[in-house]
Design a protein around this motif. Structure first.
Motif, mmCIF file in Angstrom:
data_model
loop_
_atom_site.group_PDB
_atom_site.id
_atom_site.type_symbol
_atom_site.label_atom_id
_atom_site.label_comp_id
_atom_site.label_asym_id
_atom_site.label_seq_id
_atom_site.Cartn_x
_atom_site.Cartn_y
_atom_site.Cartn_z
ATOM 1 N N LEU A 272 61.832 7.631 40.072
ATOM 2 C CA LEU A 272 61.946 6.579 39.051
ATOM 3 C C LEU A 272 63.113 5.632 39.315
ATOM 4 O O LEU A 272 63.106 4.496 38.849
ATOM 5 C CB LEU A 272 62.048 7.196 37.660
ATOM 6 C CG LEU A 272 60.734 7.798 37.146
ATOM 7 C CD1 LEU A 272 60.956 8.643 35.902
ATOM 8 C CD2 LEU A 272 59.712 6.702 36.893
ATOM 9 N N ASP B 222 59.282 1.947 36.606
ATOM 10 C CA ASP B 222 58.122 2.037 35.718
ATOM 11 C C ASP B 222 56.907 2.658 36.412
ATOM 12 O O ASP B 222 55.780 2.404 36.018
ATOM 13 C CB ASP B 222 57.778 0.656 35.163
ATOM 14 C CG ASP B 222 57.466 -0.351 36.277
ATOM 15 O OD1 ASP B 222 57.739 -0.045 37.448
ATOM 16 O OD2 ASP B 222 56.956 -1.436 35.958
ATOM 17 N N HIS B 223 57.150 3.516 37.388
ATOM 18 C CA HIS B 223 56.040 4.149 38.106
ATOM 19 C C HIS B 223 55.306 5.109 37.167
ATOM 20 O O HIS B 223 55.877 6.101 36.685
ATOM 21 C CB HIS B 223 56.547 4.892 39.343
ATOM 22 C CG HIS B 223 55.447 5.400 40.206
ATOM 23 N ND1 HIS B 223 54.898 6.648 40.037
ATOM 24 C CD2 HIS B 223 54.782 4.815 41.227
ATOM 25 C CE1 HIS B 223 53.943 6.830 40.936
ATOM 26 N NE2 HIS B 223 53.856 5.717 41.677
ATOM 27 N N ALA B 224 54.058 4.796 36.866
ATOM 28 C CA ALA B 224 53.283 5.553 35.869
ATOM 29 C C ALA B 224 53.126 7.023 36.243
ATOM 30 O O ALA B 224 53.259 7.904 35.385
ATOM 31 C CB ALA B 224 51.916 4.910 35.668
ATOM 32 N N GLU C 68 56.426 8.865 35.724
ATOM 33 C CA GLU C 68 56.706 8.991 34.286
ATOM 34 C C GLU C 68 55.814 10.046 33.634
ATOM 35 O O GLU C 68 56.272 10.871 32.844
ATOM 36 C CB GLU C 68 56.508 7.648 33.589
ATOM 37 C CG GLU C 68 57.586 6.640 33.886
ATOM 38 C CD GLU C 68 57.334 5.278 33.250
ATOM 39 O OE1 GLU C 68 56.180 4.994 32.856
ATOM 40 O OE2 GLU C 68 58.300 4.514 33.132
ATOM 41 N N GLN C 69 54.534 10.026 33.974
ATOM 42 C CA GLN C 69 53.591 10.978 33.397
ATOM 43 C C GLN C 69 53.943 12.409 33.804
ATOM 44 O O GLN C 69 53.942 13.316 32.967
ATOM 45 C CB GLN C 69 52.162 10.628 33.834
ATOM 46 C CG GLN C 69 51.115 11.570 33.289
ATOM 47 C CD GLN C 69 49.713 11.222 33.777
ATOM 48 O OE1 GLN C 69 49.531 10.407 34.677
ATOM 49 N NE2 GLN C 69 48.724 11.842 33.180
ATOM 50 N N LEU D 159 56.863 13.526 34.777
ATOM 51 C CA LEU D 159 58.128 13.904 34.153
ATOM 52 C C LEU D 159 57.881 14.369 32.713
ATOM 53 O O LEU D 159 58.445 15.372 32.265
ATOM 54 C CB LEU D 159 59.119 12.740 34.186
ATOM 55 C CG LEU D 159 60.517 13.028 33.668
ATOM 56 C CD1 LEU D 159 61.183 14.156 34.448
ATOM 57 C CD2 LEU D 159 61.367 11.757 33.735
ATOM 58 N N GLY D 160 57.008 13.691 32.006
ATOM 59 C CA GLY D 160 56.652 14.108 30.648
ATOM 60 C C GLY D 160 55.994 15.477 30.630
ATOM 61 O O GLY D 160 56.317 16.326 29.786
#
Length: 158
Positions: free
Chosen positions: A133, A138-140, A143-144, A146-147
């Motif tokens: 990141l 803003d790499h989807a 981010e996904q 990591l969530g």
């Protein structure tokens, strides 16, 4: 990694002598096979180095193990040290490998039973995702994942 010992057996075959290399912990013909549980034998076989492409095929087919993660780690280190690709390009190779490594670490952590083991794998996965990141904020995919990682950690209370 187990120390390697060299044991030479001279075998006369058509006038040649063959050397045989064996792991010190690897069973030899005639040894008591009960001392070498199936998981240890599987681990020995998985320690053989594999290519990044082979590791990705295994990971995608659900066959995650330490050898798969190690192969992806090696590719990550090689690509990171050579800084291949435009770091601002969201399709760059380094970013792709970072996300793949983080997912592999998370999956291996999900399989682990010991809190110390999955905690270490989750921490490494999070570190790799955060570094991805930093490359592309803003790499989807990063981010996904990591969530999902943080959700897994919360469910397992690490």
């Amino acid at each position: 990694r187990a120390s390697r010992t060299r044991r030479t057996k001279s075998k006369k075959r058509q006038g040649t002598v063959q050397d045989e290399y064996l792991d010190a912990d690897h069973p030899r013909q005639g040894d008591d096979m009960e001392r070498y549980p199936a998981e240890q034998m599987e681990r020995k076989q998985s320690e053989v180095a594999m290519s990044y492409a082979e590791a990705m095929r295994m990971a995608q087919s659900g066959r995650m193990n330490d050898a798969v993660v190690d192969a992806i780690r090696q590719e990550h280190a090689a690509v990171e040290s050579s800084a291949q690709g435009d770091l601002s390009d969201p399709d760059n190779r380094l970013l792709e490998i970072k996300v793949n490594l983080a997912v592999a670490l998370m999956q291996l952590g999900n399989q682990a039973g010991a809190p110390a083991v999955y905690g270490r794998l989750y921490a490494e996965s999070e570190s790799v995702l955060l570094s991805a990141l930093k490359l592309v904020p803003d790499h989807a995919g990063a981010e996904q994942n990591l969530g999902m990682l943080r959700k897994n950690r919360q469910l397992r209370q690490v």
